[in-house]
Design a protein around this motif. Structure first.
Motif, PDB file in Angstrom:
ATOM      1  N   ALA A  77       0.965  -1.312  -0.069  1.00  0.00           N
ATOM      2  CA  ALA A  77      -0.217   0.080  -0.003  1.00  0.00           C
ATOM      3  C   ALA A  77       0.957   1.124  -0.006  1.00  0.00           C
ATOM      4  CB  ALA A  77      -0.876   0.106   1.194  1.00  0.00           C
TER       5      ALA A  77
ATOM      6  N   LEU B 146      -3.703   3.349   4.607  1.00  0.00           N
ATOM      7  CA  LEU B 146      -3.662   4.247   3.565  1.00  0.00           C
ATOM      8  C   LEU B 146      -4.574   5.355   4.429  1.00  0.00           C
ATOM      9  CD1 LEU B 146      -4.768   2.351   0.597  1.00  0.00           C
ATOM     10  CD2 LEU B 146      -2.612   3.408   0.871  1.00  0.00           C
TER      11      LEU B 146
ATOM     12  N   GLY C 144       0.617   7.973  -5.865  1.00  0.00           N
ATOM     13  CA  GLY C 144      -0.132   8.962  -4.943  1.00  0.00           C
ATOM     14  C   GLY C 144       0.073  10.516  -5.770  1.00  0.00           C
TER      15      GLY C 144
ATOM     16  N   GLY D 141      -8.000   4.794  -3.331  1.00  0.00           N
ATOM     17  CA  GLY D 141      -6.665   4.248  -2.986  1.00  0.00           C
ATOM     18  C   GLY D 141      -6.713   2.734  -2.655  1.00  0.00           C
TER      19      GLY D 141
ATOM     20  N   MET E  89       2.560   1.785  -3.147  1.00  0.00           N
ATOM     21  CA  MET E  89       1.639   2.334  -4.274  1.00  0.00           C
ATOM     22  C   MET E  89       1.358   3.638  -4.072  1.00  0.00           C
ATOM     23  SD  MET E  89       0.556  -0.254  -6.192  1.00  0.00           S
ATOM     24  CE  MET E  89      -1.243   0.256  -6.716  1.00  0.00           C
ATOM     25  N   GLN E  90       1.430   4.339  -2.965  1.00  0.00           N
ATOM     26  CA  GLN E  90       1.334   5.588  -2.620  1.00  0.00           C
ATOM     27  C   GLN E  90       2.680   6.163  -3.261  1.00  0.00           C
ATOM     28  OE1 GLN E  90       0.852   5.916   1.752  1.00  0.00           O
ATOM     29  NE2 GLN E  90      -1.167   6.845   1.214  1.00  0.00           N
TER      30      GLN E  90
ATOM     31  N   MET F  89      -4.867   7.294  -5.567  1.00  0.00           N
ATOM     32  CA  MET F  89      -4.624   6.901  -4.346  1.00  0.00           C
ATOM     33  C   MET F  89      -5.404   7.874  -3.270  1.00  0.00           C
ATOM     34  SD  MET F  89      -3.099   4.284  -4.422  1.00  0.00           S
ATOM     35  CE  MET F  89      -2.524   3.651  -2.896  1.00  0.00           C
TER      36      MET F  89
ATOM     37  N   VAL G 100      -5.600  -0.674  -4.608  1.00  0.00           N
ATOM     38  CA  VAL G 100      -4.720  -1.490  -4.140  1.00  0.00           C
ATOM     39  C   VAL G 100      -5.418  -2.922  -3.967  1.00  0.00           C
ATOM     40  CG1 VAL G 100      -3.511  -2.029  -2.016  1.00  0.00           C
ATOM     41  CG2 VAL G 100      -3.367   0.169  -2.767  1.00  0.00           C
TER      42      VAL G 100
END
Length: 569
Positions: free
Chosen positions: A123, A232, A131, A156, A126-127, A151, A160
């Motif tokens: 997570a 998140l 993001g 977000g 991924m940001q 995100m 994910v």
């Protein structure tokens, strides 16, 4: 004289040992599954202080704006995750099963890779990639002056979760597509149907059982997930609210239990709804093995488009792994498309300061896997080889763990066992062994199904022959049944081990000190602060490698076992 193979295996009436096995397994499931879940349900319907049965707690839930919003957010996130997971899985499933597509096995294999890493681990990575100030948005802003809220908030979580859980749809849908009766498609083509109309009217409806099985699993997994929304910073969802109510308000607050009951109800309803959707419809085939869909070759232009789509999807679904790997080596990664520099210091810190996480994980996951294989194998044997009363109830009770979210089981353990203390006053719920038991209960259905399938492939006549030659029941099981079940037992152990190794929901509720924490808890703690994200990512990479190696080892052993059996024949 009749041959041994023609003699039916006689299931005798229940023996004392079988009755004892049912009683012991039933007691285990009652103490560590039914009672904790039942305690959660009972507490949700009792009035605080008086203990009287009431529906007031549920009325208070739906009167509170935060809880109503959390409920609808959870349903929305789970539903949209199914939609996006379908859009990811459907092209991969169709291209690899319907066309002569070079590299289809590689694509299918890479498509399953996301399951190796739990969603909360990737997570944060991924940001950094998607993001507001992540790699993709920085490039989009430089090139086109726009940013896309990949995100932001609920987006977000959906993003994910979709990338992580789509393999459930891919696996089940691909299997259904391969088993479709070829004559159905040929009949539709003879009547003039082709192209997308053929797929929409014939192919996809016939694959609906597999699709709905995968979609319902994605919905339940996303709906119950705790760690990803927390990491998140999305707290207005049901699972995070249940966790926050218990940890901040306390075990006496009824609202955490009300949320837990709603999580169970929605999970059961989703699985029931998928079964109802299939009721009364016939998806059977008339050819053995279904015959399979007719594969056709792609033209040059179609190949270019197909490989482009597949490449884009695989790059997308592998992005959490790429981001996690980069973050684990990054010195500083902020407001830049890539890390400023790379270092090994995060791995050195992990092995120096956090090796206890890895050690605990190996111990907990191994014990949980062993418990699951022993109990799952025993239940499977009772189901298939005996007529002892209560064996079906064991199956239903063990399988019901699928409908109990990890956060609910953790809350149930705290409520049930915190008041039970050792002679020194230590609450039973705070012991590390409770984490092992929670992990084992959560994974028991997977091991049970693997053991059941393995035992189905062991001919009963082999046991009858051994007993006719004077072997006792125990010796027959030890020398005949268990060796032939090796593949299934190993598959059950590996499934339990690999998923327990990265379980966080129940673990987060039960861990009381870092010295007892497994690797998933360590990753969660590290990821809470920017300074800890590098070591957290390094720990995440180690977790992914651990699970991947375990999975590869199981495939290797199973293949060798199958070859040995084949050569013996």
């Amino acid at each position: 004289m009749a041959s041994v193979a023609s003699i039916p295996f006689r299931r005798v009436t229940a023996k004392p040992g079988q009755i004892a096995a049912v009683a012991l397994i039933g007691l285990f499931l009652a103490i560590f599954l039914i009672v904790p879940a039942g305690t959660v349900i009972y507490t949700a319907f009792t009035e605080k202080g008086t203990g009287a049965l009431t529906f007031v707690n549920f009325l208070d839930f739906f009167r509170t704006d935060l809880f109503r919003r959390s409920f609808f957010n959870s349903v929305y996130v789970a539903g949209m995750s199914v939609v996006w997971a379908t859009l990811i899985a459907l092209p991969l499933a169709v291209l690899t099963t319907r066309f002569d597509f070079r590299g289809s096995m590689v694509i299918q294999t890479l498509g399953f890779v996301p399951l190796i890493m739990p969603p909360f681990v990737g997570a944060v990575a991924m940001q950094l990639l998607f993001g507001r100030n992540g790699t993709v948005n920085l490039m989009l802003y430089d090139w086109f002056g726009v940013r896309i809220p990949f995100m932001e908030g609920l987006n977000g979580v959906i993003f994910v979760q979709s990338l992580h859980y789509f393999p459930f749809i891919l696996i089940n849908l691909s299997t259904s597509l391969r088993n479709i009766d070829r004559s159905m498609e040929e009949a539709a083509q003879n009547l003039g149907s082709s192209g997308f109309r053929l797929f929409r009217r014939i192919v996809f409806p016939l694959s609906m059982p597999g699709y709905l099985a995968g979609a319902s699993l994605v919905f339940v997994k996303v709906f119950d997930d705790l760690a990803t929304p927390l990491l998140l910073n999305v707290k207005d969802m049901l699972a995070p609210q249940a966790y926050l109510r218990v940890t901040s308000v306390g075990l006496t607050d009824p609202m955490g239990y009300v949320i837990s009951v709603i999580l169970i109800i929605v999970s059961v309803f989703a699985m029931w709804l998928s079964a109802v959707a299939m009721r009364g419809k016939d998806y059977s085939t008339v050819q053995r093995g279904g015959g399979g869909l007719m594969r056709r070759n792609l033209s040059r232009g179609e190949s270019i488009v197909a490989y482009g789509v597949v490449g884009f999807i695989l790059l997308l679904v592998l992005s959490p792994h790429i981001g996690l790997l980069l973050l684990s080596f990054a010195t500083v990664w902020s407001y830049s498309p890539l890390p400023d520099d790379f270092t090994m210091v995060h791995y050195a810190r992990v092995f120096d300061e956090s090796s206890i996480y890895i050690k605990n994980t190996l111990i907990y996951a191994s014990l949980a896997g062993l418990i699951d294989v022993v109990i799952g194998g025993a239940i499977a044997y009772l189901l298939l080889r005996t007529k002892v009363v209560g064996r079906r109830w064991l199956d239903w009770a063990a399988t019901s763990a699928l409908a109990i979210p990890g956060v609910v089981l953790g809350i149930g353990y705290l409520r049930t066992f915190y008041g039970v203390t050792l002679p020194d006053g230590t609450p039973l719920a705070t012991l590390w062994v409770m984490v092992v038991l929670a992990l084992a209960i959560r994974r028991l259905p997977y091991a049970l199904r693997a053991c059941y399938a393995a035992l189905q492939q062991v001919s009963e006549s082999l046991e009858e022959a051994a007993e006719n030659l004077g072997a006792t029941k125990q010796r027959t099981i030890r020398r005949i049944v268990l060796p032939l079940m090796t593949g299934g037992l190993l598959a059950g152990f590996v499934t339990s081990f690999s998923t327990a190794a990265v379980e966080l929901s129940a673990t987060l509720m039960l861990i009381q000190s870092n010295s007892d924490a497994p690797i998933a808890y360590g990753i969660y703690v590290f990821m809470q602060s920017p300074a800890g994200r590098g070591p957290g990512a390094a720990l995440g990479v180690i977790a992914v490698i651990m699970v991947a190696l375990c999975t590869l080892l199981s495939h290797y052993v199973i293949e060798r076992r199958q070859k040995a059996i084949g050569s013996a024949k």
